[in-house]
Scaffold this active site. Structure first.
Site, short mmCIF file in Angstrom:
data_model
loop_
_atom_site.label_atom_id
_atom_site.label_comp_id
_atom_site.label_asym_id
_atom_site.label_seq_id
_atom_site.Cartn_x
_atom_site.Cartn_y
_atom_site.Cartn_z
CD GLU A 408 46.70 73.77 61.47
OE1 GLU A 408 47.24 74.64 62.14
OE2 GLU A 408 45.93 74.03 60.54
CD GLU A 485 41.38 74.82 64.16
OE1 GLU A 485 41.55 75.74 63.34
OE2 GLU A 485 42.32 74.22 64.72
C1 GAL Z 1 43.93 76.45 61.85
C2 GAL Z 1 44.75 76.20 63.08
C3 GAL Z 1 44.48 77.17 64.18
C4 GAL Z 1 44.43 78.56 63.64
C5 GAL Z 1 43.41 78.66 62.57
C6 GAL Z 1 43.36 80.00 61.89
O1 GAL Z 1 44.58 76.00 60.75
O2 GAL Z 1 44.58 74.91 63.56
O3 GAL Z 1 45.47 77.02 65.14
O4 GAL Z 1 45.66 78.87 63.09
O5 GAL Z 1 43.70 77.77 61.55
O6 GAL Z 1 43.16 81.05 62.72
#
Ligand code: GAL
Length: 935
Positions: A408, A485
């Site tokens: 990010e 993610e």
């Molecule tokens: C993503 C980020 C993570 C965490 C997650 C939400 O955007 O990369 O570090 O913040 O969202 O829990």
């Protein structure tokens, strides 16, 4: 500009980054008790430490001193101070750390001081002379202190600033935890030493090829005793790749390591080689020629007491827990972990996406911020420096198969430069960065929290990112896709993991992904009256914070695996039994099934009536096959519900499936005389007792304590529509000798929309049945959290049931649930989520016994659907009002919920909401229960 606010990556006299290795050269750990003084500002005087406090190193000072040294702060995206780069607030907690040490009597040429991790920027003095400045909290820094270290006693002062220009590049979603939190070591560097070494062990057509890059004092020799390899090179020019003959490859499933030493006359370095070759071919990510599917998790460094301080046992236990849950990969979100984590990954077998310590997410938070460090030349050196240190430190690990530039950050030339450097330095591993949506300089297409339909688009047309030029889309189509993610595991959830897995398997270009995230980051602390609890954002009085968004792991802060983790284990199990009994498929990448034990068991009405081992011929990785089931396994009982359960075990369960062979004989609900011992309140028609068991109700319930996913999806409308404050008006009560009928209208204040419920009680053979009819009026415009009824009992301790279990499950998270007989203490039925919320639902209940005193059977509808149940010492309203488990009020009641349906879980805390097929939309419901007091 001050050194802690400038753009530099640290002082120029830092040594070049190099591998973290086990070496025979002498070292002195400088861990232990240090003197400590906390200043409120960065520009403090240099004081005599005689009267300072004592603080252990490594540590985070905010986790010591009971608040005297400040408190942890949790923010996700936001910087906890004004965005004014590269400047930081004047209020900048600054910890002076001091210790003395005696210079060991080593026969060495140089002395090096090594810091493995200090948050965030620090200046070092040895014997009063400035050594240098370090930045990059989770990256190592070495200084040559040969000219400063003296025989006898030496004094070391490290001044650590919590905030610095570097903080702008370290905006990861976690606690802000300042301090010297990794090892500090004095290294003796012999004159004939190994300065740096990189041994790449490739696996090419069954043969091992060892390519070495080594700097130091020649002659240098390399040996791999197990392979009979032993060579000595007289000079750097002689160093050449070696073919070492047939080897066993390394993979996450078969983490075969070969001990290797690289030695100069005065130093021997120990490495563990894993032979593997990483390649991208077209849109396929291959290791040793085979596609890798990532069944991964994002792993932060977090410990409930130590914060980011490394604890080997804790880390090992966590990694073993991953392996036991079929997880095969880690993304080291969002920085290099303690180097020992990678040794564990090599040894235990986990594919690693190793991420650089870099995130600038907070620049996106306020639209008036136009800065973008990723594209700002002033930051270029610090960006590149971070990547160099990441790659150089960890380059020897076979487990590391992908480099990630960070998380990010905006896109920009500094990122491109990092990628370019990495490609040149290590052509053997691809480069990942999620925000390079155009794949302009990275090798894989990556997204976070993409929906199932976006994934399908990525799998087919190539890209779900809008605004790409045609050539960019084409480039995307030719990249492997990884979901860096997904499955936000906050609280109860995530839902739809099985749907994700199905999509990953449908489109060859998709390579699975990494759950967000492994573990809750709760910090063990105490209330004013000494009650221990796991803290999240806001619990330390932070002005700006992001609440419990830091509790989004599949493992609770105390180490308990959540049902979400158990669900994931079932969804990604390496052995998949097919729809047809006797068929199976292997998801293994590189091992066959010869170490897997296969068993069958058959149960009638939840009672096991037969079991045995199965003979399944070893199946090569990735293949499908068939096996014979003994006739006995498929026998269908004359009456009752028959289930066949197949299980594959290799140390732990690596595959499991149930097949229903016959349905249950229906529960008789033929009306009989009397009311089966049930007594009712003549005014309200409410049940008072059944036999000797006090039980009141039923009461229609639509409300569930919102899950963290609900909180970012349906909850506001549910509250707006008053589902948490429904009022019940009895419209009619008819009490007869053999039947009781109660009509109730349920609605919320201000609203006309309502539900008309009829509770119809009637006697059945040795019991009493309840038929619930719930009919919504027109005008409902929101989903319902649940549709069921609630009863209240003065006490229940132990329950047993025939239905689904052993853990809670919901319509979009039910792969791990199986049908069987289970028993549990009431208090063990529910999960202690870090923020209390809906928990404990077990659908498809056949029958339930409460303390052996009351039995409740459900009657299936035409489709075989039955209600589920849960028990709680609190109402959903009480649960929803508690921010932490310890805030739940004392209770002397037990609430029994029988839900004909519950809304799914989804992943809306960060990601897609409940899918339409799992959403509970208002509709008429009818269900029937039979109550009996067992003899
Ligand atoms: C993503 C980020 C993570 C965490 C997650 C939400 O955007 O990369 O570090 O913040 O969202 O829990």
């Amino acid at each position: 500009m001050t050194y802690y606010e400038d753009f530099s990556p640290g002082s120029p006299n830092r040594l070049a980054p190099r591998s973290w290795v086990r070496s025979s050269a002498p070292t002195l750990s400088l861990g232990g008790d240090w003197k400590f003084k906390l200043w409120p500002h960065a520009d403090a005087p240099l004081e005599d430490p005689a009267d300072w406090d004592t603080l252990p190193v490594p540590s985070h000072w905010v986790l010591h001193g009971d608040g005297r040294y400040g408190r942890p702060i949790y923010t996700n995206i936001k910087y906890p101070f004004p965005v004014d780069p590269p400047y930081v607030p004047d209020e900048n907690p600054t910890g002076d750390h001091f210790r003395t040490f005696t210079r060991p009597d080593w026969d060495v040429d140089r002395f090096v001081l090594r810091f493995d991790g200090v948050e965030s920027t620090y200046k070092v003095w040895l014997n009063g002379t400035e050594v240098g400045v370090g930045k990059g909290s989770r990256l190592a820094t070495e200084f040559d202190v040969t000219d400063l270290v003296v025989p006898g006693e030496n004094s070391l002062l490290v001044r650590v600033h919590q905030w610095s220009s570097a903080t702008y590049l370290e905006d990861q979603d976690q606690w802000w935890l300042p301090g010297i939190f990794r090892d500090v070591t004095l290294l003796g560097r012999p004159s004939a030493r190994i300065d740096d070494v990189w041994v790449q062990a490739e696996f090419l057509d069954g043969v091992g090829v060892v390519t070495t890059e080594v700097s130091g004092s020649f002659p240098i020799s390399l040996s791999v005793p197990e392979l009979g390899v032993s060579v000595t090179w007289q000079s750097a020019d002689e160093v050449a790749a070696l073919e070492v003959g047939a080897v066993e490859p390394w993979s996450a499933e078969s983490p075969r390591l070969y001990d290797c030493t690289v030695a100069a006359a005065g130093e021997t370095v120990h490495l563990r080689l894993g032979f593997r070759t990483v390649r991208i071919e077209g849109d396929q990510f291959l290791v040793n020629g085979r596609k890798v599917m990532f069944y991964g998790v994002n792993r932060h460094e977090t410990h409930p007491v130590l914060g980011r301080v490394f604890d080997l046992d804790h880390a090992r236990r966590d990694l073993l827990l991953m392996k036991q849950h079929n997880i095969n990969a880690i993304r080291t979100s969002h920085y290099p972990p303690d180097p020992r984590v990678l040794e564990l990954c090599d040894e235990l077998g986990l594919w690693v996406m190793l991420e650089c310590d870099l995130e600038t997410h907070g620049f996106e938070f306020d639209p008036s911020i136009t800065d973008n460090p990723s594209d700002d030349p002033r930051w270029a050196e610090q960006f590149l420096d971070r990547m160099r240190r990441t790659v150089e430190r960890d380059k020897n690990h076979p487990s590391v198969v992908i480099w990630s530039l960070g998380n990010e950050c905006a896109n920009g030339r500094n990122m491109a430069a990092m990628a370019q450097w990495t490609h040149e330095r290590d052509p053997g591993r691809p480069v990942h960065f999620e925000r390079d949506h155009q794949s302009a300089y990275t090798d894989m297409h990556s997204r976070m929290y993409a929906s199932l339909s976006e994934l399908a688009a990525i799998g087919t047309t190539g890209c779900a990112v809008e605004g790409l030029r045609p050539e960019e889309t084409v480039r995307q189509q030719h990249r492997p896709f990884v979901h860096c993610e997904f499955g936000h595991a906050m609280g109860n959830g995530p839902g739809s993991l099985a749907d994700y897995q199905a999509v990953y398997e449908r489109y060859p270009r998709l390579h699975g992904g990494f759950i967000w995230e492994w573990r809750d980051h709760g910090i063990l602390t105490k209330t004013a009256d000494g009650t221990p609890f796991y803290a999240y954002g806001g619990d330390f009085g932070e002005v700006v914070h992001d609440g419990n968004f830091v509790m989004d792991g599949m493992v609770l802060p105390d180490g308990t695996p959540s049902p979400g983790l158990v669900e994931y284990a079932a969804v990604i199990a390496p052995i998949v039994f097919g729809d047809e009994p006797g068929t199976l498929r292997s998801r293994y990448h590189s091992i066959d099934t010869s170490n897997v034990r296969f068993t069958w068991s058959r149960a009638v009405d939840g009672v096991e009536v037969g079991k045995g081992e199965l003979e399944v011929l070893p199946m090569p990785p990735g293949e499908s096959g068939r096996f014979e089931l003994p006739e006995e396994a498929l026998d269908v009982a004359v009456s009752g519900e028959t289930w066949l359960t197949l299980e594959a075990v290799s140390g732990h369960v690596v595959g499991s499936r149930q097949y229903q062979l016959s349905a249950r004989g229906t529960v008789s609900v033929t009306p009989a005389k009397g009311l089966g011992g049930a007594e009712f309140d003549p005014r309200t028609g409410s049940l008072l007792r059944i036999g000797s068991v006090e039980i009141s109700g039923p009461r229609l319930e639509l409300w569930r304590a919102p899950t963290d996913n609900d909180a970012r999806a349906g909850e506001w409308l549910w509250r707006e529509r008053g589902l948490d404050r429904l009022e019940h008006r009895v419209r009619d009560v008819r009490i007869g000798d053999d039947a009781v009928t109660v009509s109730v209208r349920v609605a919320a204040a201000t609203a006309a929309r309502c539900i008309d419920v009829t509770y119809h009680w009637f006697g059945v053979a040795d019991g009493v049945a309840l038929k619930v009819d719930a009919v919504p009026s027109l005008g409902w415009d929101c989903t319902w959290p649940r549709l069921g009824v609630r009863f209240e009992l003065p006490s229940v301790d132990q329950v047993s049931w025939f239905g689904t279990g052993p853990l809670e499950s919901y319509s979009d998270s039910s792969t791990a649930a199986r049908v069987g007989r289970f028993t549990s203490a009431v208090d063990d039925l529910n999960v202690n989520y870090s923020r209390p919320q809906e928990t404990g639902h077990r659908p498809q209940l056949r029958s339930l016994e409460l303390d052996g005193r009351l039995r409740i059977d459900t009657v299936p509808d035409r489709t075989g659907h039955r209600p589920g149940f849960s028990l709680s010492r609190h109402t959903p309203q009480q649960v929803a009002a508690a921010a932490h488990p310890h805030e739940l009020p004392p209770s002397d009641r037990v609430h029994l919920f029988v839900d004909n349906a519950q809304h799914g879980l989804g992943s809306a805390a960060c990601g897609p909401d409940v899918l339409p097929e799992h959403a509970l939309w208002p509709a008429a419901h009818t269900f029937t229960l039979v109550f009996r007091s067992p003899a």
